[in-house]
Design an enzyme around this catalytic site. Structure first.
Site, PDB file in Angstrom:
ATOM      1  N   HIS A   1       1.436  -0.806   0.054  1.00  0.00           N
ATOM      2  CA  HIS A   1       0.761   0.052  -0.007  1.00  0.00           C
ATOM      3  C   HIS A   1       0.968   1.244   0.131  1.00  0.00           C
ATOM      4  CE1 HIS A   1      -3.670   2.248   1.707  1.00  0.00           C
ATOM      5  NE2 HIS A   1      -2.993   3.238   1.732  1.00  0.00           N
ATOM      6  N   GLU A   2       1.615   0.744   1.072  1.00  0.00           N
ATOM      7  CA  GLU A   2       2.145   2.386   1.073  1.00  0.00           C
ATOM      8  C   GLU A   2       3.513   2.882  -0.579  1.00  0.00           C
ATOM      9  OE1 GLU A   2       1.936   4.458   2.903  1.00  0.00           O
ATOM     10  OE2 GLU A   2       1.007   3.578   5.138  1.00  0.00           O
TER      11      GLU A   2
ATOM     12  N   HIS B   1       1.852   3.744  -3.104  1.00  0.00           N
ATOM     13  CA  HIS B   1       2.213   5.586  -3.233  1.00  0.00           C
ATOM     14  C   HIS B   1       2.878   6.478  -3.177  1.00  0.00           C
ATOM     15  CE1 HIS B   1      -2.126   5.980  -0.697  1.00  0.00           C
ATOM     16  NE2 HIS B   1      -1.937   5.637   0.413  1.00  0.00           N
TER      17      HIS B   1
ATOM     18  N   HIS C   1      -5.862   6.877  -2.353  1.00  0.00           N
ATOM     19  CA  HIS C   1      -7.020   5.739  -2.581  1.00  0.00           C
ATOM     20  C   HIS C   1      -7.815   5.930  -3.496  1.00  0.00           C
ATOM     21  CE1 HIS C   1      -5.373   6.879   2.084  1.00  0.00           C
ATOM     22  NE2 HIS C   1      -4.690   6.213   1.572  1.00  0.00           N
TER      23      HIS C   1
ATOM     24  N   TYR D   1     -10.128   2.000   1.083  1.00  0.00           N
ATOM     25  CA  TYR D   1     -10.440   2.163   2.108  1.00  0.00           C
ATOM     26  C   TYR D   1     -10.999   1.159   3.387  1.00  0.00           C
ATOM     27  CZ  TYR D   1      -8.643   7.310   3.803  1.00  0.00           C
ATOM     28  OH  TYR D   1      -8.434   8.532   4.454  1.00  0.00           O
TER      29      TYR D   1
END
Length: 497
Positions: free
Chosen positions: A173-174, A177, A183, A229
């Site tokens: 996930h990071e 980014h 998101h 999310y």
């Protein structure tokens, strides 16, 4: 970096590009687990839920992030969009240099590198250790779970804290980014797919749910994205959701198992990758060579990464016909015990028409590589995969791990691993890493071995287990976990002597 520029996924790219073939299923709902003592939960909090928990109470992050984990670039002027992407090399790969903090243990470094490896297997992105590059990701165990969006230049911090961020899904996930992705629920078309329940969101947090004017790369909305999310993200009313999928409110969102099929496709669209790679992420499924049952094409080089939500991957071939050549130098398949070509081999170069026996990986990931040259072609192969717990092992010099290792094993397991050496040989087992729930008499979680005449164990806790050698040519390992506390598990290796 300005707000407009931060929506890289969407504002910097247009036009169709060759990408990763899409798997039929996008659901990745089974959680990964970390090494710390954790209890079963009625609702998997997902990647973002875990991120919020890890970042809770961090006074530095409260002032420095938005949307839970996106670092705000304070004092930086907006940059042109072309500079938001990591540059492409002449060979078509996207090089992203990185450094890793010395605070990480060996298994934590391995988890981070393995999580990076999936990007390399499925896209043209290559995370490489920094040498002298000016722009690089500085991955450190501080600042919770956090990252900037896209390449911002210089020493670019990525937070992967050892206390809460050690999940493959969170790490990816990071990193996603850092590649330029926001998101998933921010998409311009999100109202067609989810309902935002503003009555369950604090006025101070509503900005985290604002839509953006986005170009969605021509790809569908992805409930199963590792960038989505979770259902209860930032709720002020416990048990009441902030995001409800529609038309089916029960569709899982916010998984933390890792990149989804569409996550991979988006990276390949954004960076114009030309790769032949397939992600198969269900509990079971099938795969075939291109054009099967007709002849496969010349000059093919494709991979299939099988990543089941839990347990080990079992691969069974129904048909196999690949051009035969000395040492299989022309056309061949190779199978790796893990997600990258750096993983140990389960099957080296193989060709011909003899059916390959069933293969069981030591974890929930297995990689199949197929290559053909410019001359003769055959029918190719057809195979199916499933998830199993334990299995039968005949290959010498192999690793065996508990499910999820080096993250915590799942609850309620009863896995039996049967290792069989050729007649006249014995099995020598070394347990290299061991951490189970420590309860008197090892009555909850345990590992034990048996070779028909001698039983050893049960073992639990974190004590060193001596090398175990069978009296005959078979050794059986039994691993059991109950419904409460889970730890890291075990990693063992065996040889035939």
């Amino acid at each position: 970096m300005g707000e407009k520029i931060c929506f890289l996924l969407l504002l910097c790219v247009a036009g169709p590009v060759t990408g990763v073939p899409l798997s039929p299923s996008l659901q990745l709902s089974t959680p990964g687990l970390n090494e710390y003592e954790i209890k079963n939960e009625e609702e998997d909090p997902g990647t973002f839920g875990r991120i919020l928990e890890a970042n809770k109470g961090n006074s530095i992050l409260i002032m420095a992030v938005k949307e839970g984990d996106i670092l705000i670039q304070i004092g930086r002027s907006a940059i042109k969009c072309r500079e938001c992407l990591w540059p492409k090399s002449s060979d078509g790969t996207v090089i992203v240099p990185y450094t890793l903090s010395s605070d990480y243990s060996d298994w934590q470094r391995n988890l981070i590198k393995t999580s990076m490896g999936e990007f390399e297997t499925l896209t043209c992105v290559r995370f490489v250790p920094r040498t002298a590059e000016n722009d690089f990701l500085n991955i450190a165990s501080s600042g919770g779970c956090s990252s900037s969006v896209g390449r911002e230049g210089g020493d670019q911090f990525v937070g992967v804290d050892i206390n809460g961020c050690m999940y493959r899904g969170i790490i990816q996930h990071e990193l996603d980014h850092g590649l330029g992705f926001y998101h998933e629920h921010k998409r311009s078309d999100r109202d067609e797919y989810v309902t935002i329940m503003y009555e369950n969101i604090s006025p101070d947090d509503t900005g985290n749910f604002n839509k953006a004017d986005t170009n969605n790369l021509g790809l569908p909305y992805d409930y199963g994205s590792v960038m989505h999310y979770n259902k209860y993200a930032l709720t002020i009313n416990p048990g009441e959701p902030t995001i409800v999928p529609k038309p089916d409110p029960n569709v899982p969102i916010g998984q933390r198992d890792g990149l989804s099929v569409l996550d991979v496709a988006k990276i390949n669209r954004l960076y114009k990758c030309k790769v032949c790679a397939n992600l198969l992420n269900n509990n079971n499924g099938s795969l075939t060579s291109a054009n099967y049952p007709s002849a496969y094409p010349n000059n093919a080089n494709c991979v299939w990464l099988i990543r089941t939500p839990s347990e080990q991957v079992a691969l069974k071939f129904m048909a196999f016909d690949v051009e035969s050549s000395p040492n299989c130098i022309s056309d061949y398949i190779k199978i790796y015990d893990g997600p990258t070509k750096k993983s140990p081999l389960l099957l080296d170069r193989t060709c011909g028409s003899e059916l390959i026996p069933p293969i069981i990986a030591s974890t929930s990931q297995l990689l199949l590589e197929f290559s053909s040259d410019s001359s003769v072609t055959r029918v190719g192969f057809s195979a199916s995969y499933s998830s199993v717990c334990g299995g039968k092992f005949y290959t010498p010099d192999k690793n065996i791990t508990s499910l999820g290792y080096p993250n915590a094993y799942p609850p309620n397991l009863n896995c039996v691993y049967t290792i069989t050496a050729p007649v006249g040989y014995r099995v020598s087992l070394s347990v290299n890493n061991f951490q189970l729930e420590n309860i008197r008499f090892c009555k909850n979680d345990y590992l034990k071995t048996s070779d028909g005449s001698i039983e050893r164990g049960p073992f639990c806790g974190d004590n060193k287990i001596p090398t175990i050698t069978s009296t005959g040519n078979t050794l059986v390992l039994t691993f059991v976990s109950d419904s409460s506390v889970q730890k890291r598990g075990f990693q063992a290796s065996y040889i035939f002597i």
